[in-house]
Enzyme design. Structure first.
Site, PDB file in Angstrom:
ATOM      1  N   THR A 149       0.822  -1.213   0.000  1.00 21.94           N
ATOM      2  CA  THR A 149       0.000   0.000   0.000  1.00 21.94           C
ATOM      3  C   THR A 149       0.862   1.271   0.000  1.00 21.94           C
ATOM      4  OG1 THR A 149      -1.624  -1.233   1.275  1.00 21.94           O
ATOM      5  CG2 THR A 149      -1.844   1.164   1.269  1.00 21.94           C
ATOM      6  N   GLU A 150       0.592   2.152  -0.952  1.00 20.74           N
ATOM      7  CA  GLU A 150       1.266   3.460  -1.034  1.00 20.74           C
ATOM      8  C   GLU A 150       2.790   3.331  -1.089  1.00 20.74           C
ATOM      9  OE1 GLU A 150      -0.486   6.097  -1.473  1.00 20.74           O
ATOM     10  OE2 GLU A 150      -2.479   5.675  -0.656  1.00 20.74           O
ATOM     11  N   LEU A 151       3.253   2.187  -1.615  1.00 20.02           N
ATOM     12  CA  LEU A 151       4.688   1.870  -1.690  1.00 20.02           C
ATOM     13  C   LEU A 151       5.381   1.953  -0.328  1.00 20.02           C
ATOM     14  CD1 LEU A 151       6.139   3.190  -5.071  1.00 20.02           C
ATOM     15  CD2 LEU A 151       4.801   1.147  -4.570  1.00 20.02           C
TER      16      LEU A 151
END
Lengths: 419, 403
Positions: A149-151
């Protein structure tokens, strides 16, 4: 040789409707706003589908037909796949058609686009498993590369997904980690075999954020300019990772900005240079050796100028709501109620906490733009009220379980999405 | 910008009152603005309708009171509520010569002579009380006139306008070269109700000077109760009825909450009766009119300050409350909501939502703490410096056109 590697994030959360305290104990339709507001999930999904997904899919399909060397990767959150099924099945069909071409890779992530890795590794793994099942079911595909998630990424995440059997993992090419090193090579995390791909944030953001910005010195961005920049890395890099939200195409950058024309013309321009090609993440991993180890002791993400966790976890509201949410885990799972468990997980989607972020003034208006609530405080109030209702349902369930209850009601179907 | 800074503009300013001889926010605002203008090198001659024992080192004071036309002290308070002003106007003997309006006109009648004696570049008049004076000064000297609208008759009366006051306002705004409003909200009212061309309106949000009385003692009440505060004139404009209805909803939901009403006004009786009728009279306390340190005490004992105003051109008290660390729930029908982000906002009529937000602040400490922490940072930036600079830019804009 330079390979261009596109990965698009496809995700929309189930936004929590306006849920006053007075609804607690009375209403369980947390995600069913049907007003004209931006909390109406169906409305938003249809809007984004029309402006972005359907248009962009068509452009990409045409490009694949025209240039068989053109390839892209997608990462779908489970919650957007659920929403496609619920609100707009045609969008799912068009993604399936793309995947069938064989030029499209699908990445792995948590089903609920959650921050579970930060709180509960077992929960994290469970959500990745659920996502894998869904991707297998809908696309008959098994991802090999993981993106969180979200890097959000650190050494520990790399280790964990390596143990889960992934060959590659994706992270932000943050300056404070890379130092003098280039994001345009494949690396390996500290003490791991898994391969690490880093987002070239400069070239990615040239498209994702700056494409229509008239005050930018390179505006208007043409395919000539962009391919020149890519060619500039020939000889000094193996791969240019262009990672961005899929909504960039048509939603963040409207069609009128010329973003689709840019996309339509880009592959040909890139391929004009004989040494260039397109690769998917797993092809990059297969074809290029690691150029060294990279140490990410702290969490890095792709959000905001800080590239850290502060967009979701910096103020007291975010911290306390997340703690309350994850504290419910055991009780929620004990209910064995698929609806309650699914709801609890939908509340884990990172966007809920992003909406509570109070960093507005430092980060310009990016947060405000992406916030469907009037303020971070509104986001918090609705979320907490919903969470309290869920808590109430969980506790009632416990009482029921302990009382006399017909046996057949205790058996629940396997946890699955809304299909 | 640099050019503007260099010019020393001379301003003839018509006010109605200055602290400590003030009954409301107009005097406080005039004081803050002129002090900051003076710091920026402007030269101000400030006219007051009556003589007060006041000496200020940053501007010249002029009193518009002559021995044969003394000010009637009864009418120096412009904050007559809808009910009392109507009553005042009903009474024929008070109607004209002796009324507040009479004082306003008397003030105007001396303004021309005052203006002729002074050297200045622009005229700046505040609210309907001084607009006619501004017009007379303009007539006498031909200098450009700015009228600043801090509140309109629509805000004060909720639409039950005194026609004479309305006409004085309209006349002033029409005669002005530029109209300043204290919020976009008020600009909207000025365009809608007075038909003023929006192109000649400039919005200048108020600043605020925070006073600190160093109050630290906390009330005994606070030990066992959460406290919700209403503070201000108990008049239609301030929405006290919505406060009472929301209190009932909150008390139906949770116990141990006290609702403190600080202030006085013609709707106090209504509030008392309503709280008895709703069965919550033991939970609603009335303090009467508060000043200075007592106001600070009220802010500090409260968990949340509620401002359900029906129509508030700006509103300084929310900023004061935030500066004391007490979060605010603010009516969206207020100018101040344009300048603060770190507060909760509701439509004044939405009693359910108001109650929902009161409960949320009382129930979720992290919400209260975030509002407090960010709010404190935000109000620190709201000083009189920016509004004074905006005024200077407006003066220069007018003077350039003239040249």
């Amino acid at each position: 040789m330079v390979s261009v590697c596109f990965y698009f994030q496809v995700h929309q959360p189930y936004r929590v409707r306006k849920y006053p305290v007075f609804d607690i104990g009375k209403k369980t339709d947390y995600f069913s706003d049907n007003s004209e507001s931006n909390l109406n999930n169906e409305k938003i999904l249809k809007k984004v589908a029309t402006k972005c997904y359907l248009n962009a899919n068509k452009v990409i399909l045409d490009l694949i037909k025209k240039h068989p060397q053109f390839k892209v990767a997608y990462s779908f959150s489970g919650v957007i796949l659920d929403q496609f099924i619920e609100f707009y099945p045609e969008v799912l069909d068009s993604f399936r058609e793309l995947v069938k071409t064989g030029n499209v890779e699908i990445l792995s992530e948590t089903y609920y686009h959650s921050l579970s890795f930060l709180f509960d590794k077992e929960e994290f793994k469970e959500q990745v498993r659920e996502h894998n099942k869904k991707i297998k079911k809908l696309f008959d595909y098994t991802p090999k590369v993981f993106r969180n998630t979200e890097l959000i990424y650190n050494n520990d995440l790399a280790k964990t997904v390596e143990e889960m059997g992934y060959e590659g993992v994706i992270a932000e090419g943050a300056d404070h980690i890379l130092g003098w090193k280039s994001p345009n090579f494949v690396y390996q995390p500290l003490n791991s075999k898994i391969k690490l791909l880093l987002k070239n944030y400069k070239l990615s953001d040239d498209i994702a954020f700056r494409f229509s910005e008239r005050s930018w010195e390179s505006w208007p961005l043409t395919t000539e300019k962009f391919s020149e920049w890519v060619n500039g890395h020939n000889g000094s890099g193996d791969v240019i990772n262009l990672f961005m939200d899929y909504e960039t195409l048509g939603e963040h950058q409207w069609e009128e900005t010329g973003i689709f024309d840019f996309l339509r013309a880009l592959p040909q321009k890139i391929l004009e240079h004989p040494d260039n090609n397109f690769k998917t993440p797993s092809e990059v991993i297969r074809d290029y050796p690691s150029r060294g180890e990279l140490d990410f002791p702290y969490f890095v993400s792709w959000a905001d100028v800080e590239r850290d966790l502060s967009a979701w976890h910096s103020n007291q509201m975010q911290q306390s709501s997340m703690n309350s949410l994850y504290a419910l885990k055991e009780d929620v799972l004990k209910t064995k109620d698929p609806e309650i468990i699914k709801t609890w997980r939908k509340l884990q989607t990172s966007d809920h906490f992003y909406y509570m972020c109070t960093k507005w003034f430092e980060d310009g208006d990016v947060h405000k733009y992406f916030n469907p609530y009037e303020s971070p405080y509104e986001a918090f109030i609705n979320f907490m009220n919903v969470l309290n209702d869920l808590k109430l349902r969980v506790s009632k369930k416990e009482i029921n379980e302990n009382s006399v209850f017909p046996e057949e009601f205790k058996k629940y179907p396997e946890i699955e999405g809304i299909d | 910008m640099e050019f503007f800074q260099k010019r020393r503009v001379r301003i003839l300013m018509f006010g109605w009152e200055l602290p400590p001889f003030n009954s409301g926010g107009l005097g406080t605002a005039c004081y803050g603005l002129t002090k900051s203008l003076s710091n920026k090198g402007m030269e101000i001659s400030f006219v007051l309708p009556k003589k007060v024992n006041l000496n200020l080192d940053f501007m010249k004071l002029i009193f518009g009171e002559t021995d044969d036309m003394p000010m009637n002290p009864l009418f120096s308070n412009p904050y007559l509520s809808s009910k009392s002003s109507k009553e005042a106007l009903k009474s024929k003997s008070l109607y004209y010569a002796n009324s507040l309006i009479g004082e306003v006109l008397r003030y105007a009648s001396v303004a021309g002579d005052i203006a002729k004696k002074e050297n200045f570049d622009v005229i700046h008049a505040h609210d309907w009380l001084t607009m006619r004076a501004g017009i007379e000064a303009k007539k006498a000297t031909g200098k450009p006139l700015i009228v600043q609208v801090h509140a309109t008759e629509f805000d004060r009366t909720g639409g039950n306008n005194n026609q004479l006051i309305y006409e004085l306002e309209k006349e002033g705004m029409e005669a002005a070269d530029i109209v300043i409003t204290v919020s976009n909200y008020t600009k909207g009212k000025v365009v809608e109700h007075y038909g003023i061309n929006p192109n000649k309106i400039r919005v200048v949000h108020n600043g605020v000077d925070f006073e600190d009385y160093g109050v630290n003692e906390l009330s005994e009440l606070k030990r066992k109760n959460k406290i919700v505060l209403f503070l201000g004139r108990i008049t239609l404009q301030k929405g006290p009825d919505y406060f009472i209805y929301a209190a009932k909803k909150v008390l139906d939901y949770m116990e141990d909450v006290l609702f403190i009403v600080a202030g006085s006004g013609d709707m106090q009786e209504f509030m008392i009766n309503k709280s008895i009728e709703l069965g919550i009279s033991d939970k609603v306390l009335f303090t009467g009119f508060l000043r200075g340190a007592d106001i600070e005490k009220a802010y500090k004992m409260a968990d949340v300050y509620v401002v359900p105003s029906v129509s508030e051109p700006f509103g300084i008290t929310p900023l004061e409350s935030i500066s004391k660390g007490t979060p605010v729930i603010l009516s969206k029908q207020s100018g101040v909501s344009e300048v603060i982000n770190h507060c909760l906002k509701v439509d004044f009529w939405d009693v359910n939502e108001l109650a929902n937000k009161i409960i949320s602040v009382l129930q979720y400490p992290s919400l209260k703490n975030c509002l407090k922490e960010h709010g404190l940072m935000e109000v620190k930036k709201i000083t009189w410096d920016a509004p004074a600079q905006r005024c200077i830019d407006i003066y220069n804009e007018l003077l350039e056109v003239k040249c």
